[in-house]
Scaffold this active site. Structure first.
Site, mmCIF file in Angstrom:
data_model
loop_
_atom_site.group_PDB
_atom_site.id
_atom_site.type_symbol
_atom_site.label_atom_id
_atom_site.label_comp_id
_atom_site.label_asym_id
_atom_site.label_seq_id
_atom_site.Cartn_x
_atom_site.Cartn_y
_atom_site.Cartn_z
ATOM 1 N N GLU A 40 66.250 47.842 39.529
ATOM 2 C CA GLU A 40 66.976 48.704 40.452
ATOM 3 C C GLU A 40 68.038 47.877 41.168
ATOM 4 O O GLU A 40 67.724 46.846 41.777
ATOM 5 C CB GLU A 40 65.977 49.318 41.467
ATOM 6 C CG GLU A 40 66.589 49.960 42.684
ATOM 7 C CD GLU A 40 67.617 51.057 42.365
ATOM 8 O OE1 GLU A 40 67.274 51.998 41.646
ATOM 9 O OE2 GLU A 40 68.767 50.933 42.841
ATOM 10 N N MET A 126 68.870 58.613 45.041
ATOM 11 C CA MET A 126 69.164 59.762 45.908
ATOM 12 C C MET A 126 67.883 60.493 46.314
ATOM 13 O O MET A 126 67.883 61.243 47.283
ATOM 14 C CB MET A 126 70.067 60.754 45.172
ATOM 15 C CG MET A 126 71.532 60.451 45.280
ATOM 16 S SD MET A 126 72.473 61.923 44.846
ATOM 17 C CE MET A 126 74.119 61.237 44.888
ATOM 18 N N THR A 131 66.992 66.889 49.671
ATOM 19 C CA THR A 131 66.426 67.992 50.459
ATOM 20 C C THR A 131 65.223 68.618 49.777
ATOM 21 O O THR A 131 64.607 69.534 50.323
ATOM 22 C CB THR A 131 67.534 69.055 50.699
ATOM 23 O OG1 THR A 131 68.729 68.366 51.079
ATOM 24 C CG2 THR A 131 67.184 69.985 51.824
ATOM 25 N N HIS A 445 75.106 67.256 42.795
ATOM 26 C CA HIS A 445 74.397 67.619 41.559
ATOM 27 C C HIS A 445 75.391 67.464 40.405
ATOM 28 O O HIS A 445 76.162 68.375 40.141
ATOM 29 C CB HIS A 445 73.919 69.073 41.608
ATOM 30 C CG HIS A 445 73.038 69.400 42.770
ATOM 31 N ND1 HIS A 445 72.884 70.691 43.257
ATOM 32 C CD2 HIS A 445 72.249 68.615 43.541
ATOM 33 C CE1 HIS A 445 72.047 70.679 44.277
ATOM 34 N NE2 HIS A 445 71.645 69.425 44.476
ATOM 35 N N THR A 491 66.997 68.538 40.069
ATOM 36 C CA THR A 491 66.061 67.412 39.917
ATOM 37 C C THR A 491 64.762 67.809 39.204
ATOM 38 O O THR A 491 64.266 67.049 38.371
ATOM 39 C CB THR A 491 65.762 66.783 41.287
ATOM 40 O OG1 THR A 491 67.006 66.534 41.936
ATOM 41 C CG2 THR A 491 65.008 65.483 41.153
HETATM 42 P P1 FAD Z 1 69.068 58.702 41.418
HETATM 43 O O1 FAD Z 1 68.063 59.276 42.319
HETATM 44 O O2 FAD Z 1 70.457 58.776 41.733
HETATM 45 O O3 FAD Z 1 68.610 57.240 41.013
HETATM 46 C C1 FAD Z 1 69.386 56.422 40.154
HETATM 47 C C2 FAD Z 1 69.110 54.969 40.524
HETATM 48 O O4 FAD Z 1 69.705 54.109 39.549
HETATM 49 C C3 FAD Z 1 69.724 54.571 41.883
HETATM 50 O O5 FAD Z 1 68.706 54.055 42.706
HETATM 51 C C4 FAD Z 1 70.749 53.493 41.509
HETATM 52 O O6 FAD Z 1 70.859 52.491 42.482
HETATM 53 C C5 FAD Z 1 70.177 52.947 40.213
HETATM 54 N N1 FAD Z 1 71.184 52.286 39.362
HETATM 55 C C6 FAD Z 1 72.410 52.757 39.029
HETATM 56 N N2 FAD Z 1 73.034 51.872 38.219
HETATM 57 C C7 FAD Z 1 72.198 50.827 38.027
HETATM 58 C C8 FAD Z 1 72.273 49.622 37.278
HETATM 59 N N3 FAD Z 1 73.346 49.329 36.510
HETATM 60 N N4 FAD Z 1 71.225 48.757 37.333
HETATM 61 C C9 FAD Z 1 70.129 49.041 38.080
HETATM 62 N N5 FAD Z 1 69.997 50.193 38.803
HETATM 63 C C10 FAD Z 1 71.012 51.078 38.769
HETATM 64 N N6 FAD Z 1 68.495 67.627 44.196
HETATM 65 C C11 FAD Z 1 67.701 68.712 44.087
HETATM 66 O O7 FAD Z 1 67.265 69.045 42.989
HETATM 67 N N7 FAD Z 1 67.350 69.437 45.191
HETATM 68 C C12 FAD Z 1 67.825 69.149 46.423
HETATM 69 O O8 FAD Z 1 67.480 69.827 47.397
HETATM 70 C C13 FAD Z 1 68.701 68.036 46.560
HETATM 71 N N8 FAD Z 1 69.202 67.702 47.771
HETATM 72 C C14 FAD Z 1 69.934 66.561 47.903
HETATM 73 C C15 FAD Z 1 70.357 66.193 49.177
HETATM 74 C C16 FAD Z 1 70.989 64.967 49.376
HETATM 75 C C17 FAD Z 1 71.456 64.594 50.748
HETATM 76 C C18 FAD Z 1 71.185 64.100 48.268
HETATM 77 C C19 FAD Z 1 71.808 62.746 48.470
HETATM 78 C C20 FAD Z 1 70.807 64.477 46.988
HETATM 79 C C21 FAD Z 1 70.185 65.719 46.777
HETATM 80 N N9 FAD Z 1 69.753 66.136 45.525
HETATM 81 C C22 FAD Z 1 68.990 67.261 45.394
HETATM 82 C C23 FAD Z 1 70.042 65.359 44.298
HETATM 83 C C24 FAD Z 1 68.822 64.512 43.887
HETATM 84 O O9 FAD Z 1 68.564 63.548 44.864
HETATM 85 C C25 FAD Z 1 69.104 63.891 42.530
HETATM 86 O O10 FAD Z 1 69.208 64.959 41.608
HETATM 87 C C26 FAD Z 1 68.006 62.953 42.046
HETATM 88 O O11 FAD Z 1 67.772 61.909 42.956
HETATM 89 C C27 FAD Z 1 68.381 62.390 40.678
HETATM 90 O O12 FAD Z 1 67.398 61.465 40.279
HETATM 91 P P2 FAD Z 1 67.732 60.260 39.291
HETATM 92 O O13 FAD Z 1 66.523 59.433 39.186
HETATM 93 O O14 FAD Z 1 68.309 60.803 38.029
HETATM 94 O O15 FAD Z 1 68.951 59.489 39.966
#
Ligand code: FAD
Length: 512
Positions: A40, A126, A131, A445, A491
Site C-alpha cells: 500500500e 477511500m 459513506t 465513483h 463499492t
Molecule cells: P480504494 O479504496 O481507492 O483503494 C485503493 C488503494 O490503492 C489506495 O489505498 C491507494 O493508496 C492504493 N494504491 C494506489 N496506487 C498504488 C500503488 N502504485 N502502489 C501501492 N498502492 C497503491 N462508495 C460507495 O459505494 N458508497 C458510498 O457511500 C461511498 N461514499 C464515499 C464517500 C467518500 C467521501 C469517498 C471518499 C468515497 C466514497 N465512496 C463510496 C467510494 C468508495 O470509497 C470506493 O468505491 C472504494 O473505496 C473503492 O475501493 P478500492 O479498494 O477499489 O479502491
C-alpha cells in the site's frame, strides 16, 4: 522499526482499499496456507489497519488521519473533519477530507473533463472515508454475463457487513420513505421501490454505530493469518512480466527509497480506477481498452426541511459536533430503473451541515439531504491516458483525462434534476431555490478503466473472474472493473467482483 519485504509469495496484492482487502480475506478463509502480501503506497492511519476515520473519536486524531490520506497534497491542518461540511459547495473543484485532487491533466481544452477527480492514499483507501451506501445494481446496471452476480453481491455484503436495517428507528425515517414511495414507486418492480439504504455499518450492542472500512473487510480471518503481510508506504511501480506471465511486483519502500522485487504466482492490482490502469501501463501491459470507457456518475444535490413534523426545544437537539454516525442518521434509497436512469440517496442530517437561521431548531432527522447520481452514456473515447515521459508526484506515468458529457448525459442530468425536485417537494420545503449539479468527478465513483468483458474482444481488459486478458497470473480489482454504466454507489459491486477473482485464485492455488 524494521520491516521485511518478502522475496516470494503466492499472491501479491497492490492496494489495501475494500477491493484489495476482499482478496486478502477470501484467500485467508479459503487458502490459509498461501502466503499473501499487500503493498500500500499510503501510511497506516490507526489500528486495526483500514479502520474508517470516522470511527476515530478524538477530533485531532481524526483530522490527522485525514491529512495523512491526502497523498502529495494534504489540505490545511484546520480543514473541517466532517465530509458533509461544505458539501453543498459550488467550488469548481470540490475536495473532500481524506482525498486529494488530480493536480494536472484533469481537463483538456474543449472537453468537460473531470475537475473533481480524486484519490486517497492510505491503508484502507477511500474505504476509510466513504459513506458506506451499498445499494444493489438493477436493470441495465447489472452485468448480464455473470449468472452468479446475486450470490457474489451477498458475499460482498457479508465482507462489508452491510445492514439495511441499522437505522430502522431513525426519527421520521418511515415518514420519509412513505412520502418518497408516493412520489416514485408507481409501476416499479418490488426490488426497485423506495427502501432503507443498505449501509456498511455495524450497530453494536451498546448502541454505538461504526462505519465499515477495509478493516471490516480484512476481518479477523486476515488479521490472524500468519501468512498474511501488509506493508504500508510501499509503492508498486511495476508488475514484472516475463513473456505472457506476470511473475512479480517491483516495490519501492517510501521510507528508505529501496527497491524490492517480490516474486509472486498471482498479482492483484486493486489500486483504484485511475492508478490500476496506471500501473498496468507502467508495466507495459497496454490492451486497447486500458483506461477507456472511464465513467463517473453526474451528481446533483438538494436539501429540504421535512414538512409537518414536530419541532423541538433546543435542549432536545443532539449537540454533537463530531461526524459520528448515530441512530438518527436514517438513509433511504430511490433505486435506479432503466426508465429513470439515476439513483437517489436520501440522508437525514440530524446534526445539520446546512446553515439554518439561528432561532430555528430543527427536530433531529428533519433536515434531509438528497443526492441523485446518473448513469453515464459510456464512450470509448472517455479515458485516462498516461505519459511515458512526464510523471506524477509518486514518479508514476502522469495522467491525462479525456472526458465529455454527451447530449444523452445532459438530458439525463436534466431529468435527474427534475426527479430530485420531485423528491424534495414530496418531502417538504426546499432550503435552496435550485438543486446543485456538481462538476464531473465529484461523485468519487469512477468506473470502466479496466473493465470486465465476456470475451477478449478489444473492449475489455479482464475476464469475468478479473484475469487480465493475455497476461497469465495478473488480476485487476476495484470500480474500474465494472463494465456497465451504473448509477448506484459502486463499492458493493466491485467487492462482489473481487470475491469472484479471489475464488478463482484460490481454486488455482488448490489445484497446484
Ligand atoms: P480504494 O479504496 O481507492 O483503494 C485503493 C488503494 O490503492 C489506495 O489505498 C491507494 O493508496 C492504493 N494504491 C494506489 N496506487 C498504488 C500503488 N502504485 N502502489 C501501492 N498502492 C497503491 N462508495 C460507495 O459505494 N458508497 C458510498 O457511500 C461511498 N461514499 C464515499 C464517500 C467518500 C467521501 C469517498 C471518499 C468515497 C466514497 N465512496 C463510496 C467510494 C468508495 O470509497 C470506493 O468505491 C472504494 O473505496 C473503492 O475501493 P478500492 O479498494 O477499489 O479502491
Amino acid at each position: 522499526m524494521t520491516r521485511t519485504f518478502p522475496d516470494l509469495v503466492d499472491v501479491a496484492i497492490v492496494g489495501s482499499g475494500p477491493c484489495g482487502a476482499a482478496y486478502a480475506r477470501i484467500l485467508s478463509e479459503r487458502c490459509p496456507s498461501a502466503t499473501v502480501a499487500t503493498f500500500e503506497v499510503g501510511p497506516l492511519l490507526a489500528d486495526p489497519p483500514g479502520v474508517h476515520v470516522k470511527n476515530i473519536v478524538d477530533p485531532a486524531a481524526r483530522a490527522q488521519a485525514q491529512r495523512l490520506s491526502e497523498g502529495p497534497a494534504p489540505q490545511r491542518d484546520d480543514t473541517p473533519t466532517d465530509t458533509l461540511e461544505g458539501y453543498v459547495d459550488t467550488a469548481p473543484r470540490l475536495v473532500r477530507p481524506g482525498t486529494f485532487l488530480l493536480a494536472a491533466g484533469y481537463q483538456q481544452p474543449g472537453e468537460d473533463g473531470l475537475p473533481s477527480v480524486a484519490m486517497s492514499s492510505n491503508v484502507g483507501g477511500m474505504g476509510a472515508h466513504w459513506t458506506g451506501a451499498c445499494p444493489r445494481p438493477g436493470g441495465s446496471e447489472r452485468i448480464t454475463f455473470l449468472p452468479d452476480l446475486e450470490e457474489l453481491l451477498d458475499e460482498g455484503g457479508r465482507l462489508l457487513a452491510v445492514d439495511a436495517h441499522a437505522f430502522d428507528d431513525a426519527p421520521f425515517a418511515d415518514e420519509v420513505r412513505k412520502r418518497l414511495s408516493a412520489a416514485f414507486d408507481d409501476g416499479r418492480d418490488d426490488d426497485r421501490r423506495v427502501a432503507p439504504m443498505p449501509l456498511a455499518v455495524v450497530r453494536h450492542d451498546d448502541g454505538r454505530v461504526t462505519w465499515s472500512g477495509a478493516d471490516v473487510v480484512f476481518g479477523q480471518a486476515t488479521r490472524s493469518n500468519p501468512n498474511f503481510t501488509l506493508v504500508p508506504q510501499a509503492l508498486a511501480s511495476e508488475v514484472v512480466i516475463d513473456g505472457d506471465r506476470a511473475t512479480g511486483v517491483r516495490v519501492r519502500d517510501l521510507r528508505t527509497g529501496d527497491e524490492h522485487v517480490v516474486r509472486a504466482r498471482f498479482i492483484v492490482v486493486a489500486a483504484d480506477a485511475l492508478r490500476t490502469p496506471q500501473l498496468l501501463w507502467a508495466s507495459g501491459v497496454r490492451p486497447r481498452a486500458l483506461g477507456r470507457y472511464l465513467n463517473d456518475q453526474p451528481q446533483t444535490v438538494f436539501a429540504v426541511r421535512l414538512r409537518d413534523v414536530a419541532h423541538v426545544s433546543e435542549e432536545q437537539v443532539d449537540s454533537r459536533t463530531a461526524p459520528e454516525i448515530v441512530p438518527q442518521s436514517g438513509v433511504s434509497w430511490v433505486p435506479y430503473t432503466d426508465e429513470e436512469p439515476f439513483h437517489g440517496q436520501v440522508m437525514q442530517l440530524d446534526a445539520s451541515p446546512v446553515p439554518l437561521a439561528d432561532d430555528d431548531v430543527p427536530a433531529p432527522g428533519s433536515i434531509v439531504g438528497l443526492g441523485w447520481f446518473c448513469a453515464k452514456d459510456l464512450q470509448e473515447s472517455d479515458r485516462v491516458e498516461f505519459d511515458d515521459t512526464g510523471s506524477d508526484p509518486y514518479g508514476m506515468p502522469a495522467m491525462r483525462i479525456h472526458y465529455r458529457l454527451t447530449e444523452r448525459d445532459r438530458a439525463s442530468i436534466e431529468a435527474s434534476r427534475a426527479a430530485i425536485r420531485r423528491a424534495g417537494e414530496a418531502l417538504g420545503d426546499p432550503l435552496d431555490d435550485e438543486p446543485l449539479t456538481f462538476a464531473p468527478g465529484t461523485s468519487l465513483h469512477y468506473q470502466g478503466t479496466v473493465r470486465m468483458g465476456e470475451t477478449d474482444d478489444g473492449a475489455s481488459v479482464c475476464s469475468p473472474t478479473s484475469r487480465v486478458w493475455g497476461v497469465d497470473g495478473l488480476y485487476v480489482a476495484g470500480n474500474g472493473v465494472i463494465p456497465t454504466a451504473i448509477a448506484c454507489n459502486p463499492t458493493l459491486t466491485s467487492v462482489a467482483l473481487a470475491v469472484a477473482g479471489a475464488r478463482d485464485i484460490a481454486t488455482r492455488l488448490d489445484g497446484s
